[in-house]
Design a protein around this motif. Sequence first.
Motif, short mmCIF file in Angstrom:
data_model
loop_
_atom_site.label_atom_id
_atom_site.label_comp_id
_atom_site.label_asym_id
_atom_site.label_seq_id
_atom_site.Cartn_x
_atom_site.Cartn_y
_atom_site.Cartn_z
N UNK A 1 0.85 -1.20 0.00
CA UNK A 1 0.00 0.00 0.00
C UNK A 1 0.88 1.25 0.00
N UNK A 2 1.92 1.21 0.84
CA UNK A 2 2.79 2.39 1.02
C UNK A 2 3.48 2.80 -0.29
N UNK A 3 3.79 1.78 -1.13
CA UNK A 3 4.60 2.07 -2.32
C UNK A 3 3.94 3.04 -3.29
N UNK A 4 2.61 3.15 -3.25
CA UNK A 4 1.95 4.07 -4.19
C UNK A 4 1.73 5.46 -3.57
N UNK A 5 1.99 5.58 -2.27
CA UNK A 5 1.64 6.81 -1.55
C UNK A 5 2.69 7.91 -1.76
N UNK A 6 2.20 9.15 -1.89
CA UNK A 6 3.16 10.25 -1.94
C UNK A 6 3.84 10.43 -0.59
N UNK A 7 5.06 10.97 -0.60
CA UNK A 7 5.80 11.18 0.64
C UNK A 7 5.44 12.55 1.23
N UNK B 1 -5.44 0.91 -4.36
CA UNK B 1 -6.03 1.69 -5.46
C UNK B 1 -6.65 3.00 -4.98
N UNK B 2 -7.14 3.00 -3.74
CA UNK B 2 -7.95 4.13 -3.30
C UNK B 2 -7.17 5.11 -2.42
#
Length: 216
Positions: free
Chosen positions: A104-110, A150-151
């Motif tokens: 999940x973390x890999x798609x999240x902006x920092x 995805x969300x």
Amino acid sequence: MLDIVKLTKKYTKNNNIFTALNEVSFKVDEGDFIVVNGPSGSGKSTLLHTIGGLIRPDSGQVLFKGKNINLFTGKELELYRKRNVGFVFQQFHLLPYLTVFENIKMVCPKPVNRRKINEYMEKCSILPLENKYPSELSVGEKQRTAFIRAIITSPDILLADEPTGNLDPVNSEVILSLIGEFHKGGKAVILVSHNPGAAAKYATKSIVLSEGQIIN
Ligand SMILES: Nc1ncnc2c1ncn2[C@@H]1O[C@H](COP(=O)(O)OP(=O)(O)OP(=O)(O)O)[C@@H](O)[C@H]1O
Ligand SMILES: [Mg+2]
């Protein structure tokens, strides 16, 4: 937001050319919740993959806010996939060497919003599994991880390919109501479902595909 114009996709199958999508056209406006159904093989996943910029159509266009995504450079297409669309794959596509949390973390902006990820994992009852790898999960647990991935980035459009296909009725309803919440925030949803009844209360439009064409 999206204008799908005469989208056509052909595959070569046993040396024959097979038309999986045949001049499919429709519009997706902000606030639309479109449920797509139709028999197995009717082109539902192909349609979603084409809209998500994952496969190229043979002809026709996917216009996102007026721009043809098939004319995007590699970088622009990457940004479109990263920022504008969230995709729940029918086969999940979780990375096997990353845990639930890391997938999940890999798609999240920092910087990563750990609280938001935890909230979603909690709602989807996978918080206790956050350090497990996909191979250690049930199919339904994988599906819920893929859904959160995805969300979590709050995309403009959620493309969800049978997101409740492997879930029990309780988890199905949890996912559908989370999609409903996402949609109420002014986003667009295209949901493929073999069981359109369950999604009917959220749908603003429905599309029925048969042999690559919209029949309803
Ligand atoms: N990469 C491919 N190469 C050749 N044929 C393909 C390919 N991908 C899909 N097809 C064919 O295109 C048709 C549409 O496939 P698609 O996956 O879009 O159907 P679907 O409506 O999503 O089906 P299901 O409900 O089973 O998921 C099928 O007949 C399938 O066999
Ligand atoms: Mg499919």
